[in-house]
Write a protein that holds these residues in place. Structure first.
Motif, PDB file in Angstrom:
ATOM      1  N   ALA A  60       0.838  -1.205   0.000  1.00 33.80           N
ATOM      2  CA  ALA A  60       0.000   0.000   0.000  1.00 33.80           C
ATOM      3  C   ALA A  60       0.872   1.254   0.000  1.00 33.80           C
ATOM      4  O   ALA A  60       0.579   2.238  -0.690  1.00 33.80           O
ATOM      5  N   PHE A  61       1.963   1.209   0.741  1.00 34.91           N
ATOM      6  CA  PHE A  61       2.887   2.356   0.747  1.00 34.91           C
ATOM      7  C   PHE A  61       3.543   2.525  -0.622  1.00 34.91           C
ATOM      8  O   PHE A  61       3.752   3.642  -1.077  1.00 34.91           O
ATOM      9  N   GLU A  62       3.848   1.422  -1.266  1.00 37.61           N
ATOM     10  CA  GLU A  62       4.458   1.528  -2.603  1.00 37.61           C
ATOM     11  C   GLU A  62       3.478   2.188  -3.578  1.00 37.61           C
ATOM     12  O   GLU A  62       3.877   2.987  -4.417  1.00 37.61           O
ATOM     13  N   ARG A  63       2.182   1.838  -3.444  1.00 38.05           N
ATOM     14  CA  ARG A  63       1.186   2.476  -4.323  1.00 38.05           C
ATOM     15  C   ARG A  63       1.087   3.974  -4.043  1.00 38.05           C
ATOM     16  O   ARG A  63       0.983   4.790  -4.943  1.00 38.05           O
ATOM     17  N   LEU A  64       1.123   4.320  -2.753  1.00 33.63           N
ATOM     18  CA  LEU A  64       1.073   5.738  -2.374  1.00 33.63           C
ATOM     19  C   LEU A  64       2.263   6.491  -2.966  1.00 33.63           C
ATOM     20  O   LEU A  64       2.131   7.597  -3.502  1.00 33.63           O
ATOM     21  N   LEU A  65       3.386   5.849  -2.903  1.00 29.47           N
ATOM     22  CA  LEU A  65       4.610   6.458  -3.413  1.00 29.47           C
ATOM     23  C   LEU A  65       4.525   6.656  -4.930  1.00 29.47           C
ATOM     24  O   LEU A  65       4.895   7.705  -5.456  1.00 29.47           O
ATOM     25  N   ASP A  66       4.011   5.635  -5.614  1.00 27.03           N
ATOM     26  CA  ASP A  66       3.871   5.731  -7.070  1.00 27.03           C
ATOM     27  C   ASP A  66       2.913   6.851  -7.454  1.00 27.03           C
ATOM     28  O   ASP A  66       3.180   7.629  -8.369  1.00 27.03           O
ATOM     29  N   ALA A  67       1.789   6.924  -6.724  1.00 30.94           N
ATOM     30  CA  ALA A  67       0.803   7.971  -7.011  1.00 30.94           C
ATOM     31  C   ALA A  67       1.451   9.342  -6.840  1.00 30.94           C
ATOM     32  O   ALA A  67       1.321  10.234  -7.684  1.00 30.94           O
TER      33      ALA A  67
END
Ligand code: ASP
Ligand code: MG
Length: 420
Positions: free
Chosen positions: A45-52
């Motif tokens: 979930a943190f990786e997705r936040l980072l990508d966004a």
């Protein structure tokens, strides 16, 4: 003293955290250090936040997924009115916001990754420490970044063993006098005290770092499987549990891609002769697997499957043969591109390698070598390694597969194939 490591699956919701507390309670008869990962799939979930954030998309949804997930667990554990915990959580989110804002400055992706994704472990351990205290389990929360020192390689940090061992010993031992110690897996810090991480799934390795630094009697990794199985139960129907495994076997299994334990975990434990238990948090009374210095006759064949494999063949087209010069040239570029080879084979006019699918770097490799060779590749393949193989196991595995490469040594069998 013992070290326990709990991974994401073992703390994925409130019932799991309660279960973990039960396991800890049953083991308070000696000093205990507990290393915990981020809860459930939080790191993803943190990786997705980072990508966004990086792609300048609206990060609101990705952030809300993280905050509401943790809020729910805090609520379910009856910790909502714990003001100290709420303050700690707010501080962590502040740290996260600061980290994400750095994208606009000169700091690179890997740096920002470590500063932000590490918040998953901070959140998890703060919640767990508060819950254990509520349950009457005296504990001290330790920021792993204060004791686990690394170099500057963000996302794949190398451990500074000397500094870390000294810090862990001097800080953890006094803490153990007043209860158990709770700390984070996966995270550390560099000389400038910037957060670093040890690579995905690195919490097992943290467990080993603490266990060896403290001369623990054992490290236990609590998992959602009964122990180390001879194959991944998510991929194979029939599996066998190893009751006892030599360090060397376990280490080699991780080398070939077995994901039950992080590859770097075994070596430091083996060097100090500290046994590693792999046990199920669902049936904690069951024995699980013990990995130690031992000899086990007739080990069941270990079957290790890897998907997303690319085979690349370099063929000589001028009627000469593959020689050391060609191999050297290929390896120069493999090294330059930081590729890792899962299997290789040569014949008179062709040198073939198998690596994880990586179209970008595959193209870079192809472009670099296309003048010397005719290059063919095949993506989306699968690979199976069988350690300590027997013919019956191999015969069964070969059914319904088109074999692209097959190799065997005295102990190991490997094949790259396409499913039919
Ligand atoms: N939370 C990190 C990850 O998911 C580290 C770990 O679980 O070991 O990769
Ligand atoms: Mg994990």
């Amino acid at each position: 003293m013992k070290v326990f490591k709990f991974g994401g699956a073992s703390v994925k919701d409130a019932p799991s955290v309660r279960n973990m507390a039960q396991i800890i309670k049953a083991n308070l008869n000696q000093p205990l250090v507990v290393i915990v990962s981020a809860m459930g799939k939080t790191t993803n979930a943190f990786e997705r936040l980072l990508d966004a954030t990086m792609q300048e998309e609206d990060p609101t949804e990705a952030l809300a997924a993280i905050t509401s997930f943790h809020e729910q667990i805090i609520y379910d554990l009856g910790l909502s009115s714990n003001e100290a915990l709420q303050a700690d959580i707010e501080n962590i989110y502040e740290e996260l916001e600061n980290a994400l804002n750095k994208f606009s400055s000169t700091m690179g992706y890997d740096y920002v990754y470590d500063q932000s994704v590490s918040c998953g472990e901070l959140l998890s351990t703060k919640i767990i420490a508060a819950y254990l205290a509520k349950e009457g389990i005296a504990n001290t929360w330790l920021d792993a970044r204060k004791v686990l020192k690394t170099d500057n390689t963000h996302r794949q940090a190398k451990v500074d063993w000397g500094a870390s061992q000294a810090m862990i010993r001097s800080q953890v031992n006094p803490m153990l006098e007043s209860g158990i110690v709770i700390s984070q897996g996966f995270i550390g810090s560099n000389a400038k005290f910037n957060t670093t991480t040890l690579g995905r799934e690195g919490s097992d390795f943290t467990g080993a770092i603490f266990a060896t630094s403290l001369n623990a009697t054992s490290l236990t990794i609590w998992k959602d499987v009964p122990g180390v199985l001879n194959a991944d139960p998510k991929k194979f129907e029939k599996t066998t549990l190893y009751k006892q495994l030599p360090y060397k076997e376990a280490a080699e299994m991780t080398y070939y891609g077995a994901s039950v334990i992080h590859p770097k975990t075994i070596k430091p434990l083996a060097q100090k002769g500290i046994p590693l238990y792999v046990k199920s948090f669902e049936t904690p009374e069951a024995e699980g697997t013990i990995i130690e210095e031992c000899q086990v006759p007739n080990l069941a064949p270990a079957i290790i499957h890897k998907d997303k494999q690319t085979v690349i063949s370099f063929k000589i087209s001028d009627f000469s043969f593959i020689n050391e010069h060609h191999i050297h040239m290929i390896f120069d570029h493999v090294k330059r591109l930081n590729l890792s080879i899962n299997l290789m084979q040569n014949s008179a006019i062709t040198f073939t390698i198998c690596m994880d699918d990586d179209p970008k770097r595959r193209e870079q490799l192809r472009t670099a070598l296309m003048e010397e060779f005719s290059i063919y590749y095949n993506e989306g393949l699968e690979m199976i390694t069988v350690k300590n193989y027997n013919q019956a196991t191999i015969d069964e595995l070969m059914i319904d597969k088109q074999i692209i490469i097959e190799q065997r040594s005295r102990n190991n069998f490997q094949m790259v194939y396409k499913k039919l």
